[in-house]
Design an enzyme around this catalytic site. Structure first.
Site, PDB file in Angstrom:
ATOM      1  N   ASP A 108       0.836  -1.197   0.000  1.00 45.84           N
ATOM      2  CA  ASP A 108       0.000   0.000   0.000  1.00 45.84           C
ATOM      3  C   ASP A 108       0.875   1.252   0.000  1.00 45.84           C
ATOM      4  OD1 ASP A 108      -2.775  -0.899   0.110  1.00 45.84           O
ATOM      5  OD2 ASP A 108      -2.261  -1.721   2.053  1.00 45.84           O
ATOM      6  N   HIS A 151      -3.063  10.585   2.361  1.00 43.50           N
ATOM      7  CA  HIS A 151      -2.482   9.778   3.430  1.00 43.50           C
ATOM      8  C   HIS A 151      -3.584   9.079   4.224  1.00 43.50           C
ATOM      9  CE1 HIS A 151       1.761  11.779   3.835  1.00 43.50           C
ATOM     10  NE2 HIS A 151       1.394  11.635   2.574  1.00 43.50           N
ATOM     11  N   SER A 372     -11.325  -4.295  -2.267  1.00 39.23           N
ATOM     12  CA  SER A 372     -10.146  -4.178  -1.417  1.00 39.23           C
ATOM     13  C   SER A 372     -10.297  -5.039  -0.177  1.00 39.23           C
ATOM     14  CB  SER A 372      -9.932  -2.734  -0.976  1.00 39.23           C
ATOM     15  OG  SER A 372      -9.278  -1.996  -1.954  1.00 39.23           O
TER      16      SER A 372
END
Length: 465
Positions: A108, A151, A372
């Protein structure tokens, strides 16, 4: 500016409100592998999170039961205890098959500064022992900034990935690779990810790699002129994985039969497209289903295609021809590589509880959905099968499609057909319908782990590399 493309959506629940946001990931520190250096480095790229018009809201104080979620937010929310019951994992655990001795690699961008703490809280809440997460920082990974939406988005994806892998394979070792460049549409971010994967493979780290990210094939340079070299030049990690017997997985996407159009970060192509790395013939593509469970994890109805606030990605690749392992389903995929190969839980109405504290303004429990979630869930399944086999299974495609060919007459293969729903997209693109047998909504279907894990281990071991 292109948007981040992690492969899931977060349904973050707070104050009685249900919304969606982009997937995020978790991270921690690594003992022997920390601070590796990629072969090629690039400056960090600021990317817009893939929120697709949905808003991230504050976390809930605690996880709730499915019944409570339905009453309060009108969606089902699931725990690892329910997944273990739904996928028939408990007989494996009782037999000592827990993923012990196997390693799952999760890749990731940016990672999460609180991954170990958050996994510990998650595990304790559901009566599981935690595991140590080794973190590899690949290249110049910037300090986590909770004011940077990219982020925060990737930290959520990280958290989901780690929690789901651990939920299925509780004794597997987890290595989290954090890269310093966000994976976005086209090539951006992918070279760092691929070089990190190859480095770990060459060093013998990892039995299965889970990738909860992807970029639409059409967004790669040269695509419109038929020049696919920009994708072909990134495949070296997967070729290396095949050579070393490492299984590689990727989420099939959340755009149904289409996917993101780089010209507008909130819209998809108005026609059928596919995404890489899910479309790569060396990668097992993991699609999404909707589970229908009670509070114990027992099914109240058969699984259907994930198609709420997103849809299970699937269809024909425009880059890769049909691989030989799909010759038995050529009437469905035609002369192209078809995705997904197999599917697991991914729906918003049936999302996964996770805990996170990387954002000081949103500490608590969240519900995530999207493919995911499905890829790390399946990475746990592969880790269990590796343990049963006593070795890495490597590329599982041929074994998977052999089991599928046997499944109609032999339910002991553990492959469970999914025959309800479509992956039509919100862009108005008509997708594929889940029917009896293989389809490009859920692939071969889903699985009963107590049967599938030993079947996969045995088939792969007897058929050879």
């Amino acid at each position: 500016m292109r948007r981040v493309r992690p492969r899931q959506r977060a349904a973050v629940i707070a104050a009685g409100v249900t919304t969606l946001a982009a997937f995020t990931l978790i991270s921690t520190s690594l003992s022997g592998l920390a601070t590796a250096t990629p072969a090629h480095s690039a400056p960090p790229v600021k990317a817009v999170p893939a929120v697709a018009g949905h808003q991230l809201v504050h976390a809930a104080r605690n996880s709730l039961t499915t019944e409570q979620c339905l009453a309060k937010w009108h969606i089902a929310c699931y725990t690892p205890t329910q997944y273990r019951q739904a996928y028939d994992l408990n007989p494996l655990y009782r037999a000592g098959v827990t993923g012990k001795g196997r390693t799952i690699v999760i890749v990731d961008s940016f990672g999460s500064p609180t991954i170990q703490h958050d996994l510990n809280v998650y595990s304790a809440r559901f009566g599981m022992k935690s595991t140590h997460v080794d973190v590899v920082k690949w290249g110049k990974v910037p300090p986590f900034n909770p004011a940077d939406s990219s982020h925060v988005s990737w930290a959520g994806e990280t958290t989901l990935d780690v929690d789901m892998a651990h939920a299925v394979a509780p004794d597997a070792h987890i290595v989290l690779v954090e890269t310093g460049v966000a994976e976005t549409e086209g090539v951006t971010g992918l070279p760092e990810m691929m070089s990190a994967e190859k480095s770990l493979i060459d060093r013998g780290v990892g039995d299965v790699i889970s990738q909860s990210f992807g970029a639409t094939e059409n967004t790669f340079p040269g695509f419109n002129t038929g020049d696919f070299s920009s994708i072909q030049n990134l495949r070296y990690a997967f070729k290396d994985a095949a050579k070393h017997g490492v299984t590689v997985l990727a989420s099939s996407g959340d755009g149904g039969a289409t996917d993101n159009n780089t010209k507008n970060s909130t819209t998809d192509y108005p026609y059928k497209v596919n995404s890489w790395p899910s479309s790569d013939p060396l990668v097992t593509s993991i699609g999404g289903t909707q589970l229908h469970l009670d509070d114990k994890g027992d099914r109240t109805a058969p699984d259907s295609v994930y198609n709420d606030q997103g849809a299970s990605g699937g269809g024909q690749s425009h880059v890769f021809a049909r691989p030989s392992y799909q010759d038995g389903v050529k009437q469905v995929v035609g002369d192209r590589r078809g995705t997904p190969d197999i599917s697991m839980s991914a729906a918003m109405n049936g999302g996964a509880w996770v805990y996170s504290s990387y954002d000081p303004k949103a500490v608590g429990w969240n519900v995530y959905c999207g493919t995911s979630e499905a890829s790390p869930l399946f990475s746990g399944i592969v880790a269990l099968a590796d343990q049963v086999a006593g070795h890495r299974l490597g590329d599982i495609h041929q074994a998977l499609y052999t089991l599928y060919a046997q499944s109609a007459q032999n339910p002991s293969t553990g492959i469970v057909d999914v025959k309800d729903g479509t992956n039509n997209s919100y862009a108005g693109v008509t997708g594929y319908t889940a029917v009896k047998g293989f389809d490009m909504a859920t692939g071969v279907g889903t699985l009963d782990a107590a049967r599938f894990v030993p079947s996969l281990a045995n088939e792969k071991s007897t058929s050879g590399p």
